[in-house]
Design a protein around this motif. Structure first.
Motif, PDB file in Angstrom:
ATOM      1  N   VAL A  59       0.843  -1.197   0.000  1.00 29.40           N
ATOM      2  CA  VAL A  59       0.000   0.000   0.000  1.00 29.40           C
ATOM      3  C   VAL A  59       0.879   1.248   0.000  1.00 29.40           C
ATOM      4  CG1 VAL A  59      -1.805   1.262   1.200  1.00 29.40           C
ATOM      5  CG2 VAL A  59      -1.850  -1.204   1.203  1.00 29.40           C
ATOM      6  N   LEU A  71      -1.636   2.635  -8.043  1.00 28.52           N
ATOM      7  CA  LEU A  71      -2.888   2.059  -7.551  1.00 28.52           C
ATOM      8  C   LEU A  71      -3.921   2.014  -8.684  1.00 28.52           C
ATOM      9  CD1 LEU A  71      -4.283   0.966  -5.033  1.00 28.52           C
ATOM     10  CD2 LEU A  71      -5.053   3.286  -4.535  1.00 28.52           C
ATOM     11  N   LEU A  74      -3.288  -0.857 -11.014  1.00 28.67           N
ATOM     12  CA  LEU A  74      -3.690  -2.128 -10.397  1.00 28.67           C
ATOM     13  C   LEU A  74      -5.217  -2.285 -10.470  1.00 28.67           C
ATOM     14  CD1 LEU A  74      -3.098  -4.673  -8.740  1.00 28.67           C
ATOM     15  CD2 LEU A  74      -3.180  -3.269  -6.674  1.00 28.67           C
ATOM     16  N   VAL A  75      -5.928  -1.239 -10.127  1.00 31.75           N
ATOM     17  CA  VAL A  75      -7.394  -1.290 -10.160  1.00 31.75           C
ATOM     18  C   VAL A  75      -7.873  -1.521 -11.599  1.00 31.75           C
ATOM     19  CG1 VAL A  75      -9.498   0.055  -9.790  1.00 31.75           C
ATOM     20  CG2 VAL A  75      -7.681   0.108  -8.080  1.00 31.75           C
ATOM     21  N   LEU A  77      -6.355  -3.084 -14.024  1.00 32.83           N
ATOM     22  CA  LEU A  77      -6.140  -4.485 -14.394  1.00 32.83           C
ATOM     23  C   LEU A  77      -7.186  -5.398 -13.747  1.00 32.83           C
ATOM     24  CD1 LEU A  77      -2.274  -5.017 -14.176  1.00 32.83           C
ATOM     25  CD2 LEU A  77      -3.704  -5.113 -16.203  1.00 32.83           C
ATOM     26  N   LEU A  78      -7.489  -5.113 -12.465  1.00 30.99           N
ATOM     27  CA  LEU A  78      -8.431  -5.975 -11.739  1.00 30.99           C
ATOM     28  C   LEU A  78      -9.856  -5.816 -12.250  1.00 30.99           C
ATOM     29  CD1 LEU A  78      -7.093  -5.456  -8.099  1.00 30.99           C
ATOM     30  CD2 LEU A  78      -6.883  -7.513  -9.492  1.00 30.99           C
ATOM     31  N   GLN A  79     -10.174  -4.619 -12.764  1.00 26.81           N
ATOM     32  CA  GLN A  79     -11.553  -4.366 -13.199  1.00 26.81           C
ATOM     33  C   GLN A  79     -11.768  -4.666 -14.674  1.00 26.81           C
ATOM     34  OE1 GLN A  79     -12.204  -0.318 -11.972  1.00 26.81           O
ATOM     35  NE2 GLN A  79     -12.811  -0.913  -9.896  1.00 26.81           N
ATOM     36  N   GLN A  80     -10.665  -4.996 -15.344  1.00 25.58           N
ATOM     37  CA  GLN A  80     -10.770  -5.298 -16.771  1.00 25.58           C
ATOM     38  C   GLN A  80     -11.715  -6.483 -16.961  1.00 25.58           C
ATOM     39  OE1 GLN A  80      -6.838  -5.429 -18.295  1.00 25.58           O
ATOM     40  NE2 GLN A  80      -7.489  -5.919 -20.359  1.00 25.58           N
TER      41      GLN A  80
ATOM     42  N   TRP B  19      -2.846   5.916   4.477  1.00 20.80           N
ATOM     43  CA  TRP B  19      -3.157   5.463   3.117  1.00 20.80           C
ATOM     44  C   TRP B  19      -4.612   5.704   2.746  1.00 20.80           C
ATOM     45  CZ3 TRP B  19       1.663   5.193   3.038  1.00 20.80           C
ATOM     46  CH2 TRP B  19       2.383   4.540   4.025  1.00 20.80           C
ATOM     47  N   GLN B  54     -12.828   1.161  -6.358  1.00 18.46           N
ATOM     48  CA  GLN B  54     -11.642   0.283  -6.446  1.00 18.46           C
ATOM     49  C   GLN B  54     -12.010  -1.187  -6.301  1.00 18.46           C
ATOM     50  OE1 GLN B  54      -8.554   1.582  -3.777  1.00 18.46           O
ATOM     51  NE2 GLN B  54      -8.642   3.682  -4.494  1.00 18.46           N
ATOM     52  N   ARG B  55     -13.298  -1.527  -6.332  1.00 16.53           N
ATOM     53  CA  ARG B  55     -13.679  -2.937  -6.235  1.00 16.53           C
ATOM     54  C   ARG B  55     -13.027  -3.726  -7.360  1.00 16.53           C
ATOM     55  NH1 ARG B  55     -19.829  -1.501  -4.948  1.00 16.53           N
ATOM     56  NH2 ARG B  55     -19.660  -1.405  -2.703  1.00 16.53           N
ATOM     57  N   PRO B  56     -12.601  -4.950  -7.115  1.00 15.57           N
ATOM     58  CA  PRO B  56     -12.847  -5.799  -5.942  1.00 15.57           C
ATOM     59  C   PRO B  56     -11.809  -5.693  -4.819  1.00 15.57           C
ATOM     60  CG  PRO B  56     -11.822  -7.079  -7.670  1.00 15.57           C
ATOM     61  CD  PRO B  56     -11.956  -5.690  -8.205  1.00 15.57           C
ATOM     62  N   LEU B  57     -10.954  -4.660  -4.849  1.00 10.93           N
ATOM     63  CA  LEU B  57      -9.944  -4.551  -3.790  1.00 10.93           C
ATOM     64  C   LEU B  57     -10.599  -4.363  -2.425  1.00 10.93           C
ATOM     65  CD1 LEU B  57      -7.126  -2.152  -5.069  1.00 10.93           C
ATOM     66  CD2 LEU B  57      -6.926  -4.575  -4.545  1.00 10.93           C
ATOM     67  N   CYS B  69      -1.432  -1.659   6.890  1.00 15.52           N
ATOM     68  CA  CYS B  69      -2.612  -1.836   6.042  1.00 15.52           C
ATOM     69  C   CYS B  69      -2.257  -2.831   4.934  1.00 15.52           C
ATOM     70  CB  CYS B  69      -3.000  -0.484   5.445  1.00 15.52           C
ATOM     71  SG  CYS B  69      -4.521  -0.512   4.487  1.00 15.52           S
ATOM     72  N   LEU B  71      -3.519  -4.987   1.320  1.00 15.69           N
ATOM     73  CA  LEU B  71      -4.437  -5.013   0.180  1.00 15.69           C
ATOM     74  C   LEU B  71      -4.810  -6.461  -0.088  1.00 15.69           C
ATOM     75  CD1 LEU B  71      -3.121  -2.601  -2.596  1.00 15.69           C
ATOM     76  CD2 LEU B  71      -5.382  -2.625  -1.576  1.00 15.69           C
ATOM     77  N   LEU B 162      -0.505 -11.484 -11.093  1.00 14.58           N
ATOM     78  CA  LEU B 162      -1.378 -10.720 -11.994  1.00 14.58           C
ATOM     79  C   LEU B 162      -0.581 -10.290 -13.212  1.00 14.58           C
ATOM     80  CD1 LEU B 162      -4.205  -9.417 -12.374  1.00 14.58           C
ATOM     81  CD2 LEU B 162      -3.301  -7.383 -11.219  1.00 14.58           C
ATOM     82  N   GLY B 166      -4.302  -8.636 -17.202  1.00 21.10           N
ATOM     83  CA  GLY B 166      -5.351  -8.736 -16.185  1.00 21.10           C
ATOM     84  C   GLY B 166      -5.671 -10.159 -15.780  1.00 21.10           C
TER      85      GLY B 166
END
Lengths: 98, 172
Positions: A59, A71, A74-75, A77-80, B19, B54-57, B69, B71, B162, B166
């Motif tokens: 983080v 960040l 990363l988001v 890529l994850l939401q793709q 953060w 920011q889902r699914p984080l 913290c 992730l 990852l 993706g």
């Protein structure tokens, strides 16, 4: 090597006591009495403890060093959506390369 | 004589995370990790924070120390075929055999994701991307708020990285 029966114990450095509580076909249940300062962990957790240290830096790294871009990437890529992702292998068209 | 039995109001807990900024939660939302996490044995209270954009984080912010913290992601987003296997010790620590739980939960060899348990994969930096070890997921009993990091004695579920497209790729 020490051989022990249920109810018998061993002492390490005179302050850590390990007692055999139960024995089943493939498992042994141990009871451990140790001073508060002595850390008692299962061996397999050691590499995980190292990973967790790195995980706690993630983080900070994303927010502090890479800024919002890290960040955000990363988001992204994850939401793709899965359908929009490049397939790991080209689809089989049934045509031979020969 | 004064009656001091006034209704108890539960005050929200506030914390300034470096953060996440200022966050506030009801004490009941806290997750309790009786043994902390490996390497963080003193961090016994974690708060899950989800930011809709920011889902699914899912962030796991320590309620004990602002700077700690993690992730995480729901394990099924990494590997939809993931199967959780809990040892007797882990089931006991999670209170999954507790008599206060619905009988269906007590009897299940593998509790249901989302209904009985929350199962999260901890993200670790890996070059310019992230990876996760599914042999050490974070498991929370949603009925009690008790959590553990369930470390498998032998590698089975594996680690995933990852990729830039993706996709999650299994790594050694």
């Amino acid at each position: 090597v020490l051989r022990r029966r249920v109810g018998e114990a061993i002492l390490v450095s005179g302050e850590v006591e390990i007692e055999v509580l139960e024995i089943s076909r493939s498992r042994v249940k141990l009871g451990i009495r140790a001073p508060f300062k002595v850390s008692v962990v299962r061996r397999e957790t050691l590499p995980v403890a190292r990973e967790n240290q790195l995980a706690s830096d993630l983080v900070a790294d994303l927010v502090t060093n890479q800024g919002k871009e890290g960040l955000g990437e990363l988001v992204r890529l994850l939401q793709q959506p899965a359908a929009a992702r490049e397939p790991a292998f080209p689809p089989d068209t049934g045509e031979s390369a020969d | 004589m004064l009656n001091l039995a006034v209704p108890e109001t539960v005050m929200p807990v506030r914390l300034h995370s470096p953060w996440l900024g200022e966050i506030e939660w009801e004490p009941v939302s806290e997750l309790c990790f009786p043994h902390g996490l490996p390497g963080f044995e003193d961090r016994k209270r974690l708060v899950p924070v989800e930011i809709p954009s920011q889902r699914p984080l899912i962030y796991l912010q320590s309620a004990d120390k602002e700077s700690v913290c993690f992730l995480t992601l729901p394990v099924l987003t990494v590997n939809p075929a993931f199967e959780l296997r809990l040892s007797e010790d882990d089931r006991s620590l999670l209170g999954l055999d507790c008599i206060d739980l619905p009988p269906a939960v007590r009897g299940r060899a593998s509790p249901n994701f989302g209904n009985d348990i929350l199962c999260l994969a901890l993200l670790v930096p890996s070059g310019r991307t992230v990876k996760t070890n599914l042999d050490a997921p974070i498991v929370v009993n949603l009925h009690t708020g008790l959590g553990i990091q369930a470390v498998a004695p032998e590698p089975r579920a594996g680690s995933f990285r990852l990729a830039q497209n993706g996709e999650w790729e299994r790594v050694c």
